[in-house]
Design a protein around this motif. Structure first.
Motif, short mmCIF file in Angstrom:
data_model
loop_
_atom_site.label_atom_id
_atom_site.label_comp_id
_atom_site.label_asym_id
_atom_site.label_seq_id
_atom_site.Cartn_x
_atom_site.Cartn_y
_atom_site.Cartn_z
N GLY A 89 -6.66 4.24 4.89
CA GLY A 89 -6.08 4.62 3.62
C GLY A 89 -6.60 4.28 2.15
O GLY A 89 -5.95 4.43 1.17
N ILE A 136 -2.75 5.47 5.91
CA ILE A 136 -2.90 4.26 5.29
C ILE A 136 -2.31 2.95 6.47
O ILE A 136 -3.02 2.05 6.43
CB ILE A 136 -1.87 3.88 4.15
N ASP A 167 0.67 -1.38 -0.24
CA ASP A 167 -0.12 0.04 -0.03
C ASP A 167 0.89 1.29 0.05
O ASP A 167 0.73 2.23 -0.75
CB ASP A 167 -0.89 -0.07 1.39
#
Length: 404
Positions: free
Chosen positions: A96, A91, A68
């Motif tokens: 996120g 995140i 991510d």
């Protein structure tokens, strides 16, 4: 911006576990954010030591977080340092999803659609990347949508309806994100998608009869015949038509789930349609088309429309023996397409004053949750309407036979 994994031993817990953190650095500035994971042993790579309890599960979880982060950094290389810090923190805290580019969700949504629909989502994602590759659910508002529409207009998408397709794709992704609780924002409350009305693409009863009766070139005949088949089957969607198998024939009817709406559809199989199925009988499917084209049926659909346009751009001539043939000349059916069969079925039904709700049932617009009694009643309405429409089209043949 670069980052590295670090086990912060200065914050060791009573169970000897220390937080695994990420240290980010950019142009002499740095910040540290916890991943929410803990380790009893120090390591600096992207894998927990094998001696660590549950090291495989922890490594997998860390890999998901780092993926991510990598996606975010790739798509947001120009984001100011302090903003990047807050968004990366979100995140790592599991907040996120909305920070991922909307193109990510658009391509994920495309995977759930039929190939013909998915290609439009993919094309829309490409246009968004051309305009604003880092666009997210949080950054897209009514002003962004207007600017995106202007961008498309200035870069080749000059038709209102062409641009509306891409805007509706974005709207669909927002609707899916709302349902999945990925975002709470919805810019379409303040932005309305414009669209121009387009002429209905039906052909007249006389044109349909001429198309049915005229002689076409051998290599074009299947395209004309499948057009008629679609008409006889209530204007069935071409994708659904090509994918019909023997399993879809039940008690002398065609029963299938529409690819577009995923709803059950149950229509009669008239003799006129049976004859065309017989002429082009397939091995794995009712029609032979996919025996040759396989999964690449979109290629056939493209050729089908091209050949119909070619047929429509000819004129009908009568030979000395009375038979009608197609020749180049004044077009008889300009802009003829596969979907003209569906519109023509509906327009002839309206000409016969068949109730609108019955036509809607024939077209598959109204299979709601209803009682078995009502379903049986609706099927009879569909059967009666289909027979009435086809008999009306074939009336000229009956009249000719009466004259003999």
């Amino acid at each position: 911006m670069k980052y590295r994994v670090y086990v912060d031993k200065t914050k060791k817990r009573q169970d000897e576990q220390s937080p695994v953190v990420l240290i980010f650095e950019d142009s002499g500035m740095r910040f540290k954010i916890s991943t929410g994971l803990f380790s009893s042993r120090k390591f600096t790579g992207k894998e927990f030591p094998k001696e660590e309890p549950n090291h495989k599960a922890k490594t997998l979880k860390l890999a998901e977080k780092l993926l991510d982060i990598d996606e975010y950094l790739l798509m947001n290389s120009n984001v100011p340092f302090n903003k990047a810090k807050e968004e990366i923190k979100a995140i790592l805290n599991g907040e996120g999803n909305a920070l991922k580019p909307i193109t990510f969700y658009m391509e994920e949504l495309a995977k759930t659609k039929t190939p013909s629909t998915a290609k439009f989502y993919i094309k829309t994602a490409r246009k968004i990347r051309e305009f604003d590759p880092s666009a997210t659910f949080d950054t897209i508002d009514a002003e962004w949508l207007q600017n995106f529409d202007t961008h498309m207009k200035e870069n080749g998408n000059t038709t209102v309806n062409g641009r509306a397709i891409h805007l509706r794709d974005i709207k669909a992704v927002f609707n899916a994100a709302l349902a999945d609780e990925i975002t709470t924002k919805y810019p379409f409350r303040k932005f309305k998608i414009k669209a121009d009305s387009v002429p209905i693409k039906n052909i007249t009863l006389e044109q349909l009869r001429e198309l049915r009766d005229c002689n076409v070139e051998p290599n074009s005949r299947i395209f004309r015949d499948l057009f008629l088949l679609s008409f006889y089957l209530c204007g069935i969607n071409p994708v659904d038509l090509l994918h019909l198998t023997k399993a879809n024939i039940k008690n002398g009817r065609i029963v299938y789930t529409r690819s577009k709406t995923h709803k059950l559809y149950d229509i009669p199989l008239p003799p006129e349609a049976k004859e065309i199925f017989r002429m082009y009988k397939g091995k794995d499917y009712l029609l032979e088309v996919l025996d040759y084209y396989g999964d690449d049926y979109l290629l056939f659909l493209s050729r089908w429309n091209k050949m119909l346009k070619r047929i429509g751009n000819m004129k009908i001539c009568e030979r000395s023996d009375g038979r009608k043939v197609l020749r180049m000349g004044e077009p008889i059916l300009p802009n003829l397409t596969v979907y003209s069969a569906r519109y023509t079925f509906a327009s002839i039904g309206a000409e016969l004053e068949i109730p609108r709700e019955t036509i809607a049932l024939c077209l598959g617009h109204s299979w709601a949750d209803v009682t078995a009694h009502y379903i049986s009643y609706s099927m009879k309405r569909i059967d009666d309407a289909v027979r009435k429409i086809i008999d009306y089209v074939n009336a000229d043949i009956s009249n000719k036979n009466d004259d003999i």
